[in-house]
Design an enzyme around this catalytic site. Structure first.
Site, PDB file in Angstrom:
ATOM      1  N   ASN A 270       0.942  -0.942   0.121  1.00 19.22           N
ATOM      2  CA  ASN A 270      -0.210   0.306   0.075  1.00 19.22           C
ATOM      3  C   ASN A 270       0.686   1.127  -0.252  1.00 19.22           C
ATOM      4  O   ASN A 270       1.984   1.143  -0.320  1.00 19.22           O
ATOM      5  CB  ASN A 270      -1.480  -0.312   1.243  1.00 19.22           C
ATOM      6  CG  ASN A 270      -0.083   0.371   2.618  1.00 19.22           C
ATOM      7  OD1 ASN A 270       1.236  -0.112   2.286  1.00 19.22           O
ATOM      8  ND2 ASN A 270      -0.455   0.675   3.736  1.00 19.22           N
ATOM      9  N   CYS A 272       1.912   3.498   2.048  1.00 13.21           N
ATOM     10  CA  CYS A 272       2.989   4.185   3.199  1.00 13.21           C
ATOM     11  C   CYS A 272       4.245   3.007   3.605  1.00 13.21           C
ATOM     12  O   CYS A 272       4.502   2.837   4.492  1.00 13.21           O
ATOM     13  CB  CYS A 272       2.309   4.930   4.178  1.00 13.21           C
ATOM     14  SG  CYS A 272       1.494   5.749   3.781  1.00 13.21           S
ATOM     15  N   GLU A 274       3.289   0.053   5.370  1.00 15.04           N
ATOM     16  CA  GLU A 274       3.457  -1.270   6.025  1.00 15.04           C
ATOM     17  C   GLU A 274       2.097  -2.546   5.983  1.00 15.04           C
ATOM     18  O   GLU A 274       2.283  -3.180   7.165  1.00 15.04           O
ATOM     19  CB  GLU A 274       2.568  -0.305   6.914  1.00 15.04           C
ATOM     20  CG  GLU A 274       1.325   0.005   7.138  1.00 15.04           C
ATOM     21  CD  GLU A 274       0.956   1.474   5.656  1.00 15.04           C
ATOM     22  OE1 GLU A 274       1.721   1.906   5.665  1.00 15.04           O
ATOM     23  OE2 GLU A 274       0.309   2.192   6.531  1.00 15.04           O
TER      24      GLU A 274
HETATM   25  P1  ADP Z   1      -4.169   8.119   8.491  1.00 16.80           P
HETATM   26  O1  ADP Z   1      -4.312   8.391  10.147  1.00 16.80           O
HETATM   27  O2  ADP Z   1      -5.468   8.983   7.864  1.00 16.80           O
HETATM   28  O3  ADP Z   1      -5.127   6.761   9.360  1.00 16.80           O
HETATM   29  P2  ADP Z   1      -1.811   6.952   7.733  1.00 16.80           P
HETATM   30  O4  ADP Z   1      -1.564   8.574   7.839  1.00 16.80           O
HETATM   31  O5  ADP Z   1      -2.268   5.920   8.843  1.00 16.80           O
HETATM   32  O6  ADP Z   1      -3.637   7.020   8.003  1.00 16.80           O
HETATM   33  O7  ADP Z   1      -2.236   5.573   6.837  1.00 16.80           O
HETATM   34  C1  ADP Z   1      -2.336   4.798   6.254  1.00 16.80           C
HETATM   35  C2  ADP Z   1      -2.570   4.601   4.850  1.00 16.80           C
HETATM   36  O8  ADP Z   1      -3.564   4.886   4.934  1.00 16.80           O
HETATM   37  C3  ADP Z   1      -1.726   3.947   4.001  1.00 16.80           C
HETATM   38  O9  ADP Z   1      -0.636   3.971   4.314  1.00 16.80           O
HETATM   39  C4  ADP Z   1      -2.614   4.316   2.583  1.00 16.80           C
HETATM   40  O10 ADP Z   1      -2.957   3.187   2.509  1.00 16.80           O
HETATM   41  C5  ADP Z   1      -3.410   5.056   3.129  1.00 16.80           C
HETATM   42  N1  ADP Z   1      -3.277   6.914   3.260  1.00 16.80           N
HETATM   43  C6  ADP Z   1      -2.835   7.313   3.726  1.00 16.80           C
HETATM   44  N2  ADP Z   1      -3.649   8.404   2.975  1.00 16.80           N
HETATM   45  C7  ADP Z   1      -4.091   8.398   2.354  1.00 16.80           C
HETATM   46  C8  ADP Z   1      -4.624   9.183   0.904  1.00 16.80           C
HETATM   47  N3  ADP Z   1      -4.541  10.384   0.992  1.00 16.80           N
HETATM   48  N4  ADP Z   1      -5.102   8.786  -0.054  1.00 16.80           N
HETATM   49  C9  ADP Z   1      -5.527   7.614   0.430  1.00 16.80           C
HETATM   50  N5  ADP Z   1      -4.661   6.582   0.914  1.00 16.80           N
HETATM   51  C10 ADP Z   1      -4.336   7.505   1.878  1.00 16.80           C
END
Ligand code: ADP
Length: 569
Positions: A270, A272, A274
């Site tokens: 995905n 980031c 993880e």
């Molecule tokens: P959050 O804090 O918003 O729940 P994270 O920063 O932990 O999200 O990111 C987790 C995952 O969410 C990322 O690895 C990615 O798969 C997805 N993600 C994060 N930001 C975005 C975005 N702007 N658009 C789509 N997916 C996102």
């Protein structure tokens, strides 16, 4: 319900809270947690009666509103909608045909529209300039299609709220690899993509032994070009030095711990990093807030364990009530039922325990905590399997036949970029980035006030220090390591990301990875004085220690920062 910080409330208002009706007020944060808890608890009706449903609704409401556990953003934003898409992570295939490329682009747009992020491996595409055979003409190559995907991503605003995010992987033996590595050189390009080179053990060994490396045509397995492996390596570390891209994805490390290796390869993650996933799989995430599990100067393992189990049930329920962008994604996801429970607030847990991030004690505690979370998570998934049945591909997994499991994977360490703001804690397993933050509006970037970290302000208020001067200095620089009036203990406990030697960043990543079946998203921060060779050493160490990927961020390099350190003088 725990009181939310002003900043959390601002973020919620900008992106997460629903309008109650036309012309009506926004729901309150409490309404939001209730909406989510109610939606996720509906899954209970498949196995239990409405009293079970009610009981779990209360539990889910409590763990969220107490900021013990939060699910990923799409769950908070979309739960309660009729066809709610609740997952953050997807991997989609990119086949070497025009219709395949555009089918996937369309699907990615639909995923982005509903708040998910997508990862792709572009290595099946024939290289640029390759003949298109009977149709005539020449292939555009993976780099050109990545640009197309990036542009399309920029046009789809998720409910008018944020742009989508992507991970683009190209394997290190693809003929276009050098062009791919240089793709983000001018910093501003490709804003909606993280890029990672798909690395094999064989390539790393060729780099170490200074051997030649063959670039191979993806369709015919023909070696197209032979170049020194170190030429590729030097381009990678140079790119990472200039703008943080590309990162690396260690494909053999991923495959070695793939619980469903019998079903085939995993070669993308995905956005980031993880969650490594097979094509069409999706995964939903949630994180426990470690900062909330310190009681009377000790880790409260009992409450942590209970929350982890409740979090696993929550995430398994998400799969049950989720709506998937298409049938293929639904089938793949329901077959393996992958979930990723992780952590946030690690740095703030350490702060409360007075343990410096850059110490063996911190790394050892990280292992103890994550090993505990992993055991509790697996136990919870095992118990759910006994109640609800194992995931359908269980018989093809490493868990068969000894241990029924509800989920093929249970843990991921996500960046928690937004949910850590909601929980008012440090993100993921990262150290504090700064002791003073100038926040900016999420959408417009407009600067807001400068805040000093509350735990630091508290520590200063409790000691006999020249309070005003210290706070002013910290507001200006974001750091306290240089302030002679502070005792050594405080200065070492409050060290920020850039004051911490990169080797400790990596050690934390590796410690948590050791007990995480998916992967760990972590940035290894480097001072602007770091050299490309420093980055090369970090990348090599990460591979040696079985990391599944690695990303660096050099301060003041070309990439954009989300949080600004101090406000400058
Ligand atoms: P959050 O804090 O918003 O729940 P994270 O920063 O932990 O999200 O990111 C987790 C995952 O969410 C990322 O690895 C990615 O798969 C997805 N993600 C994060 N930001 C975005 C975005 N702007 N658009 C789509 N997916 C996102």
């Amino acid at each position: 319900m725990e009181k939310l910080s002003d900043n959390a409330f601002r973020v919620l208002k900008e992106r997460y809270l629903w309008k109650k009706g036309v012309g009506e007020d926004l729901e309150t944060p409490e309404d939001m947690f209730r909406r989510v808890a109610r939606h996720i608890a509906k899954a209970e009706l498949k196995w239990g009666d409405s009293s079970e449903e009610k009981k779990w609704e209360e539990t889910f409401f409590r763990i969220m509103s107490d900021l013990f556990f939060l699910p990923n953003s799409p769950t908070l934003m979309n739960a309660g909608l009729e066809s709610a898409q609740l997952s953050a992570c997807f991997v989609l295939p990119v086949n070497d045909s025009l219709s395949g490329i555009f089918d996937t682009l369309k699907l990615a747009a639909l995923v982005h529209q509903k708040g998910g992020g997508t990862g792709f491996n572009f290595s099946e595409l024939r290289p640029v300039g390759d003949s298109l055979g009977s149709q005539g003409g020449y292939a555009s190559g993976p780099v050109s299609f990545i640009k197309l995907y990036d542009f399309a991503t920029g046009q789809v605003k998720q409910g008018g709220k944020r742009r989508g995010a992507n991970m683009g992987v190209l394997n290190v033996d693809h003929p276009d690899i050098l062009e791919f590595i240089r793709l983000k050189v001018n910093g501003k390009a490709l804003q909606n993509f993280n890029l990672s080179v798909g690395i094999t053990d064989q390539f790393m060994e060729a780099v170490i032994a200074n051997k030649n490396w063959g670039l191979i045509h993806p369709n015919s397995a023909r070696v197209i070009k032979i170049i020194p492996a170190r030429d590729i390596w030097e381009n990678i570390v140079q790119g990472a030095w200039e703008n943080g891209n590309p990162g690396l994805v260690f494909l053999d490390n991923i495959q070695a711990s793939n619980p469903l290796a019998k079903m085939g390869k995993i070669w993308a993650t995905n956005p980031c990093g993880e969650v490594p996933l097979m094509e069409y799989e999706s995964c939903n995430l949630g994180s426990v807030n470690l900062a909330r599990f310190v009681y009377q100067g000790k880790v409260d393992f009992k409450t942590l364990g209970k929350t982890v189990k409740e979090g696993i049930r929550f995430l398994d329920n998400v799969i049950e009530v989720n709506h998937y962008p298409n049938k293929k994604i639904e089938r793949a996801t329901l077959s393996n039922r992958k979930i990723g429970l992780g952590v946030m607030g690690w740095a703030e847990m350490l702060l409360q325990l007075h343990i410096p991030y850059d110490s063996q004690e911190a790394v050892d505690l990280g292992k103890e905590i994550m090993s505990f979370i992993q055991n509790e998570s697996k136990e919870a998934s095992h118990q759910l399997a006994l109640e609800r049945g194992s995931f359908p591909n269980w018989d093809k997994s490493i868990y068969h036949p000894a241990k029924p499991m509800r989920n093929a994977t249970v843990n991921s360490i996500a960046p928690t970029g937004t949910i850590s703001i909601l929980a008012n804690t440090s993100s993921s397993i990262e150290p504090l980035f700064a002791l003073a933050f100038q926040r900016r509006r999420v959408l417009s970037g407009e600067p807001l006030d400068t805040e000093v970290h509350p735990l630091f302000a508290k520590a200063i208020a409790e000691g006999a220090f020249p309070q005003q001067e210290i706070l002013e200095e910290v507001r200006a620089t974001g750091q306290c390591g240089h302030i002679a009036a502070l005792p050594y203990e405080l200065r070492s406990v409050f060290k920020t990301a850039l004051e911490i030697d990169p080797k400790w960043h990596l050690q934390h990543q590796i410690a948590f990875q050791q007990f995480t079946d998916n992967a760990v998203s972590k940035t290894v921060n480097l001072p602007s004085s770091a050299s490309p060779e420093d980055i090369g050493r970090i990348y090599l160490e990460a591979w040696r220690h079985k990391a599944k990927g690695v990303t660096v961020f050099r301060n003041n390099a070309g990439n954009e920062q989300v949080i600004y350190q101090g406000i400058g003088r």
